[in-house]
Design an enzyme around this catalytic site. Structure first.
Site, PDB file in Angstrom:
ATOM      1  N   GLY A 115      -5.655  -4.597  -2.082  1.00  0.00           N
ATOM      2  CA  GLY A 115      -4.829  -4.261  -3.244  1.00  0.00           C
ATOM      3  C   GLY A 115      -4.133  -2.932  -3.019  1.00  0.00           C
ATOM      4  O   GLY A 115      -4.664  -2.055  -2.333  1.00  0.00           O
TER       5      GLY A 115
ATOM      6  N   LYS B 154     -12.257  -6.060  11.546  1.00  0.00           N
ATOM      7  CA  LYS B 154     -13.093  -5.133  10.779  1.00  0.00           C
ATOM      8  C   LYS B 154     -14.490  -5.031  11.395  1.00  0.00           C
ATOM      9  O   LYS B 154     -15.072  -3.940  11.455  1.00  0.00           O
ATOM     10  CB  LYS B 154     -13.162  -5.591   9.325  1.00  0.00           C
ATOM     11  CG  LYS B 154     -11.804  -5.444   8.626  1.00  0.00           C
ATOM     12  CD  LYS B 154     -11.756  -6.190   7.315  1.00  0.00           C
ATOM     13  CE  LYS B 154     -10.427  -5.976   6.616  1.00  0.00           C
ATOM     14  NZ  LYS B 154     -10.239  -6.868   5.449  1.00  0.00           N
TER      15      LYS B 154
ATOM     16  N   VAL C 147       0.827  -1.206   0.000  1.00  0.00           N
ATOM     17  CA  VAL C 147       0.000   0.000   0.000  1.00  0.00           C
ATOM     18  C   VAL C 147       0.865   1.262   0.000  1.00  0.00           C
ATOM     19  O   VAL C 147       0.651   2.191  -0.802  1.00  0.00           O
ATOM     20  CB  VAL C 147      -0.963   0.014   1.216  1.00  0.00           C
ATOM     21  CG1 VAL C 147      -1.877   1.225   1.149  1.00  0.00           C
ATOM     22  CG2 VAL C 147      -1.783  -1.275   1.267  1.00  0.00           C
TER      23      VAL C 147
ATOM     24  N   ILE D  41     -13.348   0.699  -0.630  1.00  0.00           N
ATOM     25  CA  ILE D  41     -14.780   1.031  -0.528  1.00  0.00           C
ATOM     26  C   ILE D  41     -15.004   2.119   0.522  1.00  0.00           C
ATOM     27  O   ILE D  41     -14.632   1.936   1.680  1.00  0.00           O
ATOM     28  CB  ILE D  41     -15.616  -0.212  -0.137  1.00  0.00           C
ATOM     29  CG1 ILE D  41     -15.322  -1.376  -1.087  1.00  0.00           C
ATOM     30  CG2 ILE D  41     -17.096   0.124  -0.122  1.00  0.00           C
ATOM     31  CD1 ILE D  41     -15.952  -2.691  -0.648  1.00  0.00           C
TER      32      ILE D  41
END
Ligand code: NAP
Length: 450
Positions: free
Chosen positions: A305, A204, A15, A135
């Site tokens: 990703g 999460k 990242v 998102i």
């Protein structure tokens, strides 16, 4: 244009390297949006020799020194893990540096301490990228729905497990083969524990429940089961019922007779194929949010990703940098509700139980009796196999399978039922158990009989 905003970047891996690239490629646009140029003050890594594509003068192996530099305005943490990230970010916040992090494990464990440090110094703490990658999800929950009452946040928040379950579904492969395929294609890490055992999704879920219900929930509060025990035959059974199997993170605010409670849980479950989450396949993530006034909302996209996660990180960085330029502050975490976390035993779910039985007279009655003894009502029963071969000597115990789907009942009652079933003389074994999640029923109905 104001003086430049200086960024300390901690970590330059999957990242972080994309954040460096996008900061460079979009420098002019970002400066225009922020009202000041956004510049890297330094990049902390462990092994500088591996980062030949980054200007050497920016690299350091001393993140603490970088965070403490007086010219740093914002610290972007993309190292992962609890320490040293925790101490570094607490120091940064205490010294008034705003923090952007994608570190779900840290936020789920130390969110309260980090939020308190941010509150005390007036610094910003943003962590959009920590849940569901690209998102936009935390900001809508925290800001766009701030005037509504969220009842349920449920979704697929781990791409690795969704890839594995999707592969099992589409090819009929077993868990081990699907995991190997995920590893080969780069969707699973060499040590997949955090993903397949549900730890990542539980972190999460803790973050989502904390924000949705204004109550601090940590990863340890989240009930967790992974997907290692999901078999090809579970997937086939689900299909026969018009369902598919997904690893779900479910956070609900449930009204019980004793008041409102928060339920946060992660496990593989059957969901109807007609539910929008059923069609989310491969490494994609999707999260359903249900609020009283807004109704159901669905958020869908790439949950991981490098570039995708960097997009969310940069969104946070622009917000933190803008606040520095105008002298404002981002939204605070609110944890005023202090709702208790519901124990898993009290959570109402449905079960799909696959029993290997002896095909004898009375087996069905014995099995049904155990469900009834535990106050668990049966929705459907299906028997497979057990046809006796007349030429086989007439033995009265040919193997058969009973597939029982229950109505909703407290998880503790369902577990006790399954335990009692495995002690029945006519039951050869409990082949598999999976929860069935309807996700369509209103959450206000969930407190029902408690
Ligand atoms: P990564 O590829 O493993 O990169 C980690 C980076 O941190 C590396 O550059 C490493 O340095 C550096 N680092 C680690 N420990 C350090 C230390 N003690 N001192 C200095 N530098 C240190 O990780 P990633 O995939 O980019 O993930 C970063 C964070 O984003 C994690 O919290 C992760 O959960 C989160 N996240 C990742 C994704 C994703 O798709 N990858 C999605 C959402 C959230 P070296 O390069 O020198 O080893």
């Amino acid at each position: 244009m104001s003086d430049s905003i200086k960024v300390a970047l901690l970590g330059c891996g999957v990242v972080g390297s994309q954040v460096v690239r996008l900061l460079d490629e979009q420098a002019e646009e970002l400066a225009a949006r922020v009202g000041a140029p956004v510049e890297l003050a330094g990049i902390a890594v462990r092994r500088p020799q591996r980062h030949a594509d980054v200007p050497t003068e920016l690299l350091t192996t001393d993140p603490a020194e970088l965070v403490a530099r007086p010219d740093v305005d914002v610290v972007v943490e993309l190292m992962g893990g609890i320490e040293p990230a925790r101490d570094l970010l607490l120091d940064a916040l205490k010294n008034g540096r705003s923090v952007v992090s994608a570190n779900k494990a840290l936020l789920a464990e130390e969110g309260e301490a980090l939020a308190a440090a941010a509150r005390e110094s007036g610094a910003d703490l943003y962590y959009e990228a920590s849940v569901a990658g690209a998102i936009p999800l935390l900001r809508p929950i925290q800001q766009s729905l701030a005037g509504d009452r969220i009842r349920r946040v449920a979704g697929i928040v781990n791409g690795t497990t969704n890839f594995i379950l999707s592969a099992m579904e589409s090819t009929g492969a077993g868990y081990a083969d699907a995991l190997e395929e995920a590893g080969r294609l780069g969707y699973a890490e060499a040590d997949p524990t955090a993903d397949v055992d549900g730890y990542d999704a539980a972190s999460k879920a803790a973050i989502l429940a904390s924000l949705a219900f204004h109550t601090r929930v940590t990863a340890a509060d989240v009930y967790r089961e992974g997907i290692r025990d999901v078999t090809a035959s579970d997937i086939a059974s689900a299909r026969a019922l018009g369902c598919t199997v997904k690893l779900l993170a479910i956070c609900e605010q449930v009204d019980t007779a004793d008041g409102a409670v928060v339920s946060a849980r992660v496990y593989p479950a059957m969901i109807p194929r007609s539910h929008p989450l059923a069609s989310v396949s491969g490494a994609f993530n999707a999260v359903f949010v249900e609020a009283d006034a807004a109704g159901p909302l669905m958020f869908y996209g790439q949950g991981a990703g490098g570039p995708q996660t960097a997009s969310a990180v940069l969104g946070d960085l622009v917000a933190a940098a803008r606040n520095k330029v105008i002298g404002g502050r981002g939204p605070r975490d609110t944890a005023y509700a202090h709702l208790p976390v519901q124990s898993m035993g009290d959570v109402r779910t449905r079960y799909h139980v696959n029993l290997d039985v002896h095909d004898r007279a009375g087996v069905l009655a014995a099995v049904a009796g155990v469900f009834s003894d535990h106050d668990v009502s049966i929705a459907t029963v299906k028997q497979e196999g057990g046809q006796r071969d007349p030429g086989h000597g007439g033995e009265d115990d040919a193997p058969a399978t009973l597939v029982v789907v229950t109505h909703e009942a407290p998880d503790a009652a369902l577990r006790a039922t399954v335990e009692a079933l495995s002690g029945l003389e006519s039951v050869r074994g409990v082949a598999s158990i999976l929860r069935v999640e309807d996700l369509g029923r209103p959450v206000s109905a969930l407190g029902g009989s408690q």
